[in-house]
Design a protein around this motif. Structure first.
Motif, PDB file in Angstrom:
ATOM      1  N   PRO A  15      35.291 102.008  38.123  1.00  0.00           N
ATOM      2  CA  PRO A  15      35.470 102.543  36.774  1.00  0.00           C
ATOM      3  C   PRO A  15      34.175 102.983  36.111  1.00  0.00           C
ATOM      4  CG  PRO A  15      35.629 100.160  36.743  1.00  0.00           C
ATOM      5  CD  PRO A  15      35.538 100.559  38.190  1.00  0.00           C
ATOM      6  N   GLY A  16      33.023 102.632  36.708  1.00  0.00           N
ATOM      7  CA  GLY A  16      31.755 103.002  36.106  1.00  0.00           C
ATOM      8  C   GLY A  16      31.312 104.416  36.409  1.00  0.00           C
ATOM      9  N   VAL A  17      32.007 105.095  37.327  1.00  0.00           N
ATOM     10  CA  VAL A  17      31.679 106.478  37.684  1.00  0.00           C
ATOM     11  C   VAL A  17      32.866 107.360  37.336  1.00  0.00           C
ATOM     12  CG1 VAL A  17      31.106 108.062  39.554  1.00  0.00           C
ATOM     13  CG2 VAL A  17      30.170 105.738  39.559  1.00  0.00           C
ATOM     14  N   ALA A  18      32.631 108.389  36.542  1.00  0.00           N
ATOM     15  CA  ALA A  18      33.713 109.296  36.135  1.00  0.00           C
ATOM     16  C   ALA A  18      34.326 109.954  37.356  1.00  0.00           C
ATOM     17  CB  ALA A  18      33.170 110.355  35.187  1.00  0.00           C
ATOM     18  N   HIS A  19      35.644 110.066  37.340  1.00  0.00           N
ATOM     19  CA  HIS A  19      36.362 110.668  38.456  1.00  0.00           C
ATOM     20  C   HIS A  19      37.264 111.787  37.940  1.00  0.00           C
ATOM     21  CE1 HIS A  19      39.267 111.191  41.726  1.00  0.00           C
ATOM     22  NE2 HIS A  19      38.317 110.724  42.516  1.00  0.00           N
ATOM     23  N   ASN A  20      37.364 112.838  38.732  1.00  0.00           N
ATOM     24  CA  ASN A  20      38.076 114.025  38.294  1.00  0.00           C
ATOM     25  C   ASN A  20      39.492 113.745  37.806  1.00  0.00           C
ATOM     26  OD1 ASN A  20      38.653 117.027  38.249  1.00  0.00           O
ATOM     27  ND2 ASN A  20      40.157 116.322  39.734  1.00  0.00           N
ATOM     28  N   ALA A  21      40.272 112.967  38.550  1.00  0.00           N
ATOM     29  CA  ALA A  21      41.673 112.748  38.160  1.00  0.00           C
ATOM     30  C   ALA A  21      41.770 112.137  36.770  1.00  0.00           C
ATOM     31  CB  ALA A  21      42.371 111.849  39.187  1.00  0.00           C
ATOM     32  N   ARG A  22      40.855 111.203  36.472  1.00  0.00           N
ATOM     33  CA  ARG A  22      40.916 110.525  35.178  1.00  0.00           C
ATOM     34  C   ARG A  22      40.344 111.390  34.059  1.00  0.00           C
ATOM     35  NH1 ARG A  22      38.601 106.554  38.594  1.00  0.00           N
ATOM     36  NH2 ARG A  22      36.686 106.589  37.376  1.00  0.00           N
ATOM     37  N   VAL A  23      39.272 112.142  34.334  1.00  0.00           N
ATOM     38  CA  VAL A  23      38.714 113.033  33.312  1.00  0.00           C
ATOM     39  C   VAL A  23      39.717 114.144  33.003  1.00  0.00           C
ATOM     40  CG1 VAL A  23      36.839 114.606  32.731  1.00  0.00           C
ATOM     41  CG2 VAL A  23      36.344 112.500  33.984  1.00  0.00           C
ATOM     42  N   TRP A  24      40.354 114.671  34.021  1.00  0.00           N
ATOM     43  CA  TRP A  24      41.380 115.711  33.822  1.00  0.00           C
ATOM     44  C   TRP A  24      42.508 115.149  32.962  1.00  0.00           C
ATOM     45  CZ3 TRP A  24      40.769 120.693  35.105  1.00  0.00           C
ATOM     46  CH2 TRP A  24      41.882 121.536  35.172  1.00  0.00           C
ATOM     47  N   ASN A  25      42.897 113.905  33.238  1.00  0.00           N
ATOM     48  CA  ASN A  25      43.928 113.242  32.436  1.00  0.00           C
ATOM     49  C   ASN A  25      43.486 113.136  30.978  1.00  0.00           C
ATOM     50  OD1 ASN A  25      44.895 110.262  31.397  1.00  0.00           O
ATOM     51  ND2 ASN A  25      46.506 111.295  32.560  1.00  0.00           N
ATOM     52  N   TYR A  26      42.219 112.862  30.762  1.00  0.00           N
ATOM     53  CA  TYR A  26      41.665 112.785  29.411  1.00  0.00           C
ATOM     54  C   TYR A  26      41.760 114.124  28.700  1.00  0.00           C
ATOM     55  CZ  TYR A  26      38.103 112.036  25.772  1.00  0.00           C
ATOM     56  OH  TYR A  26      37.427 111.942  24.570  1.00  0.00           O
ATOM     57  N   TRP A  27      41.380 115.201  29.401  1.00  0.00           N
ATOM     58  CA  TRP A  27      41.450 116.536  28.796  1.00  0.00           C
ATOM     59  C   TRP A  27      42.885 116.940  28.489  1.00  0.00           C
ATOM     60  CZ3 TRP A  27      37.692 118.506  33.057  1.00  0.00           C
ATOM     61  CH2 TRP A  27      36.371 118.279  32.662  1.00  0.00           C
ATOM     62  N   LEU A  28      43.817 116.439  29.277  1.00  0.00           N
ATOM     63  CA  LEU A  28      45.223 116.760  29.039  1.00  0.00           C
ATOM     64  C   LEU A  28      45.845 115.902  27.936  1.00  0.00           C
ATOM     65  CD1 LEU A  28      46.572 117.277  32.678  1.00  0.00           C
ATOM     66  CD2 LEU A  28      46.408 119.020  30.887  1.00  0.00           C
ATOM     67  N   GLY A  29      45.054 114.972  27.374  1.00  0.00           N
ATOM     68  CA  GLY A  29      45.568 114.115  26.317  1.00  0.00           C
ATOM     69  C   GLY A  29      46.253 112.868  26.835  1.00  0.00           C
ATOM     70  N   GLY A  30      46.019 112.517  28.120  1.00  0.00           N
ATOM     71  CA  GLY A  30      46.624 111.323  28.705  1.00  0.00           C
ATOM     72  C   GLY A  30      45.904 110.052  28.292  1.00  0.00           C
ATOM     73  N   LYS A  31      46.317 108.940  28.902  1.00  0.00           N
ATOM     74  CA  LYS A  31      45.814 107.624  28.493  1.00  0.00           C
ATOM     75  C   LYS A  31      45.168 106.847  29.633  1.00  0.00           C
ATOM     76  CE  LYS A  31      49.424 107.278  24.969  1.00  0.00           C
ATOM     77  NZ  LYS A  31      50.582 106.496  24.458  1.00  0.00           N
ATOM     78  N   ASP A  32      45.081 107.431  30.799  1.00  0.00           N
ATOM     79  CA  ASP A  32      44.621 106.693  31.967  1.00  0.00           C
ATOM     80  C   ASP A  32      43.196 107.088  32.334  1.00  0.00           C
ATOM     81  OD1 ASP A  32      47.113 105.230  32.508  1.00  0.00           O
ATOM     82  OD2 ASP A  32      47.920 107.243  32.815  1.00  0.00           O
ATOM     83  N   HIS A  33      42.242 106.525  31.582  1.00  0.00           N
ATOM     84  CA  HIS A  33      40.839 106.837  31.810  1.00  0.00           C
ATOM     85  C   HIS A  33      39.977 105.705  31.266  1.00  0.00           C
ATOM     86  CE1 HIS A  33      41.643 108.162  27.697  1.00  0.00           C
ATOM     87  NE2 HIS A  33      42.446 109.093  28.190  1.00  0.00           N
ATOM     88  N   TYR A  34      38.746 105.661  31.774  1.00  0.00           N
ATOM     89  CA  TYR A  34      37.779 104.632  31.399  1.00  0.00           C
ATOM     90  C   TYR A  34      36.699 105.222  30.486  1.00  0.00           C
ATOM     91  CZ  TYR A  34      39.788 101.805  35.156  1.00  0.00           C
ATOM     92  OH  TYR A  34      40.643 101.078  35.954  1.00  0.00           O
ATOM     93  N   PRO A  35      35.869 104.366  29.887  1.00  0.00           N
ATOM     94  CA  PRO A  35      34.778 104.894  29.049  1.00  0.00           C
ATOM     95  C   PRO A  35      33.902 105.914  29.772  1.00  0.00           C
ATOM     96  CG  PRO A  35      35.034 102.555  28.645  1.00  0.00           C
ATOM     97  CD  PRO A  35      35.969 102.893  29.786  1.00  0.00           C
TER      98      PRO A  35
END
Length: 271
Positions: A15-35
């Motif tokens: 979780p300490g390294v940003a990953h595409n699937a989670r950052v993409w989820n963030y841009w889409l307004g999702g909830k599955d991402h870390y700091p």
């Protein structure tokens, strides 16, 4: 992009390294991402604000392409590689809304995607939905596993949305497409999206450099000529290789074309 919920933490995930699937989820307004994902997502957004429009246009393109394939083209099988985290209107939901007997296999190799896919990617009683945990480069393993759900003697829609940009070597990326399309029969389709520095995406160059230094996996942009190289031997459907927001836009009869985003979209048929 303000949700601060901490997602499920499956084993094998950093979780300490940003990953595409989670950052993409963030841009889409999702909830599955870390700091770390939110931090990188905000930095990239600051350098290239259009990235949020790209993410949402890419998702809308998926819906239009799948509706066409399941409807007018009569496709009943979908191989969606590089699935990403489930959100609204996933491939199986769109396809089975049109054709309840559609069969869909999702492929990804991110442990968080695996957890959510198994929980959320369900199917209609008439159809089928499965998930394969594999790297996009391992086409042999993907095809072998997918054959448990899909019939490769019948047409398949191979979906590579925002996937080949993580295969930095263009020759390797072309090899992946060739092996996949060689495995499916006439009447099958390829659905592809890919970021570009064309179409007003020049400002994305700095953001991509930042991404490659602070997140995973590394990414590259490609131009229209390189995208055309992925389509050798295929019949490109109208309107061709265009901004994904302008591929058969809905409400086109209103007379105003949607704004371009720096992401190509194309659908092609295997003759």
């Amino acid at each position: 992009m303000e949700d601060e919920r901490t997602p499920i933490e499956p084993s094998g995930l950093n979780p300490g390294v940003a990953h595409n699937a989670r950052v993409w989820n963030y841009w889409l307004g999702g909830k599955d991402h870390y700091p770390a994902d939110r931090e990188v997502g905000e930095r990239v957004f600051g350098m290239f604000p259009g990235i949020v429009h790209v993410a949402r246009a890419d998702r809308a393109f998926l819906g239009r392409a799948v509706r066409h394939l399941a409807g007018e083209a009569g496709i009943r099988q979908f191989l969606d590689i590089g699935t990403g985290l489930p959100t609204v209107d996933n491939t199986h939901e769109v396809a089975q809304r049109v054709a309840p007997d559609a069969r869909i296999v999702y492929v990804d190799n991110d442990p968080m995607v695996l957890v959510h896919a198994r929980a959320l990617l369900t199917s209609t009683p008439e159809g089928a939905t499965d998930y394969v945990d594999a790297d996009a480069r391992d086409t042999g393993a993907i095809l072998k596993a997918a054959a448990g759900t899909l019939d490769f003697d019948r047409p398949v829609a191979v979906m590579l949305l925002g996937l080949l940009n993580f295969i930095l070597d263009t020759g390797e990326a072309r090899g992946i497409v060739r092996r996949l399309m060689d495995a499916v029969p006439s009447g099958s389709h390829l659905v592809l999206t890919h970021p570009t520095l064309e179409l007003g995406g020049e400002a994305n160059a700095e953001a991509m450099r930042f991404w490659n230094e602070h997140a995973t996996p590394p990414i590259t942009a490609r131009g229209s000529r390189e995208i055309a190289g992925f389509l050798d031997g295929l019949e490109v459907l109208e309107p061709g290789i265009v901004s994904c927001s302008r591929w058969r836009p809905e409400f086109a009869d209103l007379g105003e074309a949607p704004s371009e985003v720096a992401q190509f979209g194309v659908v092609a048929r295997k003759p």
